[in-house]
Each structure stands twice: as C-alpha cells, then as structure tokens.
Design an enzyme around this catalytic site. Structure first.
Site, mmCIF file in Angstrom:
data_model
loop_
_atom_site.group_PDB
_atom_site.id
_atom_site.type_symbol
_atom_site.label_atom_id
_atom_site.label_comp_id
_atom_site.label_asym_id
_atom_site.label_seq_id
_atom_site.Cartn_x
_atom_site.Cartn_y
_atom_site.Cartn_z
ATOM 1 N N GLY A 12 0.842 -1.204 0.000
ATOM 2 C CA GLY A 12 0.000 0.000 0.000
ATOM 3 C C GLY A 12 0.871 1.245 0.000
ATOM 4 O O GLY A 12 0.508 2.277 0.560
ATOM 5 N N GLY A 15 -0.320 4.912 -1.136
ATOM 6 C CA GLY A 15 -1.420 5.577 -0.424
ATOM 7 C C GLY A 15 -0.948 6.730 0.455
ATOM 8 O O GLY A 15 0.234 7.085 0.472
ATOM 9 N N GLN A 16 -1.898 7.304 1.202
ATOM 10 C CA GLN A 16 -1.616 8.512 1.986
ATOM 11 C C GLN A 16 -0.469 8.303 2.979
ATOM 12 O O GLN A 16 0.461 9.101 3.055
ATOM 13 C CB GLN A 16 -2.873 8.981 2.744
ATOM 14 C CG GLN A 16 -2.687 10.343 3.409
ATOM 15 C CD GLN A 16 -3.706 10.638 4.501
ATOM 16 O OE1 GLN A 16 -4.396 9.744 4.979
ATOM 17 N NE2 GLN A 16 -3.806 11.893 4.894
ATOM 18 N N ASP A 38 2.258 -1.912 -4.387
ATOM 19 C CA ASP A 38 0.865 -1.465 -4.401
ATOM 20 C C ASP A 38 0.163 -2.113 -5.586
ATOM 21 O O ASP A 38 0.821 -2.596 -6.507
ATOM 22 C CB ASP A 38 0.795 0.068 -4.539
ATOM 23 C CG ASP A 38 -0.469 0.633 -3.906
ATOM 24 O OD1 ASP A 38 -1.561 0.308 -4.399
ATOM 25 O OD2 ASP A 38 -0.363 1.369 -2.910
ATOM 26 N N ARG A 40 -2.000 -0.155 -7.139
ATOM 27 C CA ARG A 40 -2.003 1.029 -7.993
ATOM 28 C C ARG A 40 -0.615 1.245 -8.570
ATOM 29 O O ARG A 40 0.350 0.630 -8.116
ATOM 30 C CB ARG A 40 -2.357 2.289 -7.166
ATOM 31 C CG ARG A 40 -3.778 2.313 -6.696
ATOM 32 C CD ARG A 40 -3.969 3.343 -5.614
ATOM 33 N NE ARG A 40 -3.430 2.883 -4.346
ATOM 34 C CZ ARG A 40 -3.588 3.512 -3.179
ATOM 35 N NH1 ARG A 40 -4.238 4.633 -3.147
ATOM 36 N NH2 ARG A 40 -3.089 3.015 -2.068
ATOM 37 N N ASP A 56 -0.657 -7.671 -5.354
ATOM 38 C CA ASP A 56 -2.001 -7.774 -4.789
ATOM 39 C C ASP A 56 -1.905 -8.598 -3.506
ATOM 40 O O ASP A 56 -1.674 -9.802 -3.556
ATOM 41 C CB ASP A 56 -2.922 -8.457 -5.813
ATOM 42 C CG ASP A 56 -4.334 -8.604 -5.279
ATOM 43 O OD1 ASP A 56 -4.606 -8.145 -4.155
ATOM 44 O OD2 ASP A 56 -5.163 -9.186 -6.009
ATOM 45 N N TYR A 146 -15.529 -0.844 8.815
ATOM 46 C CA TYR A 146 -14.092 -0.520 8.928
ATOM 47 C C TYR A 146 -13.646 -0.684 10.383
ATOM 48 O O TYR A 146 -12.630 -1.324 10.677
ATOM 49 C CB TYR A 146 -13.888 0.919 8.434
ATOM 50 C CG TYR A 146 -12.519 1.502 8.628
ATOM 51 C CD1 TYR A 146 -11.413 0.983 7.979
ATOM 52 C CD2 TYR A 146 -12.340 2.630 9.446
ATOM 53 C CE1 TYR A 146 -10.157 1.565 8.146
ATOM 54 C CE2 TYR A 146 -11.092 3.206 9.605
ATOM 55 C CZ TYR A 146 -10.003 2.672 8.955
ATOM 56 O OH TYR A 146 -8.769 3.241 9.118
ATOM 57 N N LYS A 150 -11.036 -3.358 11.944
ATOM 58 C CA LYS A 150 -9.832 -2.937 12.669
ATOM 59 C C LYS A 150 -9.795 -3.590 14.061
ATOM 60 O O LYS A 150 -8.734 -4.010 14.524
ATOM 61 C CB LYS A 150 -9.771 -1.407 12.794
ATOM 62 C CG LYS A 150 -9.420 -0.695 11.492
ATOM 63 C CD LYS A 150 -8.013 -1.050 11.025
ATOM 64 C CE LYS A 150 -7.613 -0.390 9.729
ATOM 65 N NZ LYS A 150 -6.349 -0.893 9.179
HETATM 66 C C1 AKB Z 1 -11.192 7.422 8.325
HETATM 67 O O1 AKB Z 1 -11.701 8.549 8.440
HETATM 68 O O2 AKB Z 1 -11.815 6.420 7.954
HETATM 69 C C2 AKB Z 1 -9.730 7.256 8.702
HETATM 70 C C3 AKB Z 1 -9.568 6.812 10.116
HETATM 71 C C4 AKB Z 1 -9.951 7.679 11.230
HETATM 72 O O3 AKB Z 1 -9.097 5.727 10.330
HETATM 73 N N1 AKB Z 1 -9.038 8.481 8.497
#
Ligand code: AKB
Length: 325
Positions: A12, A15-16, A38, A40, A56, A146, A150
């Site tokens: 990755g 990415g940012q 990545d 990308r 990948d 998400y 996590k």
């Molecule tokens: C998001 O906004 O999904 C992320 C995070 C807080 O993990 N920046």
C-alpha cells in the site's frame, strides 16, 4: 546512520501513509532495502527513490513468493478500505481488510519475519466508548465495518503474537492530515481537502457539521510515531492489540478559524452527509498515556503549527507546478 540489516516490504506504498512512510523507511534503512508495493501504479513521489513491485496482497501465493524472492524480514501493511467507502461496500471492506492482514500474519509466522506493522484506527471505538480522552482499554463497540475489521484485526495481531511469537505492532491512528499524498474514502478527509480548496478557491463545503470534534494528527507526527513504535525494544511493548496515540482534537469551525489566519476571507459552508453519523460515533479526543509510558510518545504539532506548515508546503508545490507549466 541507516539501519541496513533488515529488508522491508511496504504494502500500500502509493497511499496517503504509504508514500511518506516508505520515504522515511528508505532514509532509515537505505533505499534498496525498502521495497514499495501497491496494486495502484507507483506514486510519483516514490519514483527513482528505490525498488517498486506491483502486488495484490489478496493473492497470498504471490505475496509469499515476493517475500522469499526479495529476502524480506519486515512487512508494513498499509492497504485498507477506510470508513466511508467501507460503508458503501461492507462485504468487500471486510474481505479486503481482514484477508490482507491474515495473509501477512501467516507469511510472517512461516518465514519468521522480524517484525510486522499494521495500522488500526480510532474507528475501533463506537457510540458507547467515552467521548473525551477515550482510554486505551474501554468499552469498544464499533458501528462501521471498517471499525469492526480494525478491532478484529487488533485481536488477530494479539493472537499471532501470543500463539506464534510474531512481533506485530500497531497504532490506532486518528484522522491524518498531509500535503504529499491525499487520503481516500475516510470520514476525516475533510481536514485534508479543506487546505487545498482554501488555497485554490478560498472556500470549502464541509461534509461534517461545524462543531464535530475529532481526534486528528499531522502526518510528520504519525510517521515519527510509527517509526518510534517499531524501533522500541520488544520488552517495552505492553500492548499487542494497538496503541492509542493523540495529536490534537478540533472541529471544522476551528480548522476554518486557523485557515483564516492565512486567508482572512476564507468561506466555509456546512452540509452534513452520511459521514456525519460515522463521525458522531467516534470519540472527540484520545488518552495516549500508555504509548507515552511504553515508548515515549509525544506529539509535536498543534492545529496552528500544522496549518502554517500545510500552507507553506502547498504554496511551494503550487509555485513549482506553475513554474513547470
Ligand atoms: C477514516 O476517516 O476512515 C480514517 C480513520 C480515522 O481511520 N481516516
């Protein structure tokens, strides 16, 4: 003095976080000892700074082959689907965020890698967690896919450490603000977009309401935190799920006020969308006393210092681009 005995794979890397972490790791370990990867294409900022492979992470066999072929000893896994995009496609978000991690943890166990880094997020917290100074250990009932991925991921890290001795370390990142590479699909992304829009158009339409406080951090602090955690002696690491860390906490109204110190006519409009509910489910500020005690964490940027630095860098990039046109 660069550390050269490890060979690192960053997944990755375009990415940012990936771009800046790859560049920082290359400084520490030497350019050729940090392989960027990545799905990308290679980010322009990484070009000619070290090796790059197209990869990948969902293809475990190919990932395993790369780890063996490149003599990898550490993996930094940064690829993930963030909170807002995740809500649009929950099954894909779960699959991507979990299977990618499990592939890496399994390969780390089989190949006896020295270390693994995987980021968690403040998104693990949910509406029942304390809003102010949310502690390391508390009620954790995430409401986004998400956040669920996590939180589950944190416990997989803990499990692989306790059961197989994999030295995997993690941080619960707050919203991250950067000028080098943009985020995508997060709830905290407004705090990145706002600076470029302010500079280009002197106005911003914010998708969160004006008094929505969230934990945030400037990217140089986040990169330093990551390197400090990864360089800390293993015996200092008491948390094998993921560490709370804190930088600053502000609302859209406060970031607008800090932007006005540079652009007094800056105009902010508010039109909350579905991301508001996600933001409302998260804490407003984070207690990071355990990270401070275990590995000496200390942030360097507050809101105004970050705003000053963002504008300096964005203006310099704009001038450079104009000169090249
Ligand atoms: C998001 O906004 O999904 C992320 C995070 C807080 O993990 N920046």
């Amino acid at each position: 003095m660069p550390l050269r005995k490890d060979k690192i794979l960053v997944i990755g890397a375009s990415g940012q976080i990936g771009v800046e972490l790859t560049l920082a790791l290359r400084k520490q370990y030497g350019n050729n000892n940090v392989v960027a990867s990545d799905l990308r294409e290679e980010n322009a900022l990484l070009k000619d700074t070290g090796p790059y492979v197209s990869l990948d992470m969902m293809n475990k066999e190919m990932l395993h082959v790369q780890v063996i072929r490149q003599n990898i000893t550490q993996i930094y896994l940064l690829a993930a689907m963030l909170s807002a995009t995740g809500e649009k496609n929950p099954n894909l978000a779960w699959h991507l965020n979990m299977q990618g991690l499990l592939n890496v943890l399994d390969i780390a166990r089989e190949e006896k890698l020295h270390k693994v880094y995987w980021p968690s997020s403040i998104a693990v917290f949910g509406p029942t967690s304390p809003k102010i100074n949310c502690p390391q250990q508390t009620i954790i009932e995430p409401s986004t896919v998400y956040g669920i991925s996590k939180y589950a991921g944190e416990f997989w890290c803990n499990y692989y450490f306790n059961r197989y001795g994999v030295d995997v370390r993690s941080i619960r990142y707050p919203g991250l603000i950067s000028y080098k590479s943009a985020p995508g699909g997060g709830t905290t992304d407004y705090a990145v977009e706002i600076y470029q829009e302010a500079l280009d158009h002197n106005k911003y339409n914010c998708f969160l309401s004006e008094n929505t406080y969230l934990p945030m951090m400037y990217m140089p602090d986040a990169i330093r935190a990551t390197l400090e955690l990864m360089n800390a002696p293993a015996e200092n690491i008491s948390i094998r799920t993921a560490y709370n860390i804190s930088g600053m906490s502000f609302s859209p109204n406060e970031i607008a006020e800090s932007i006005k110190t540079h652009l007094p006519d800056f105009n902010m409009h508010y039109k909350a969308d579905s991301r508001q509910a996600i933001a409302d489910s998260w804490p407003q500020s984070i207690d990071d006393s355990v990270a401070k005690k275990d590995w000496g964490w200390k942030p360097q940027y507050d809101l105004q210092k970050m705003t000053d630095d963002m504008f300096n860098n964005l203006k310099a990039t704009k001038t450079l681009n104009q000169d090249q046109d």
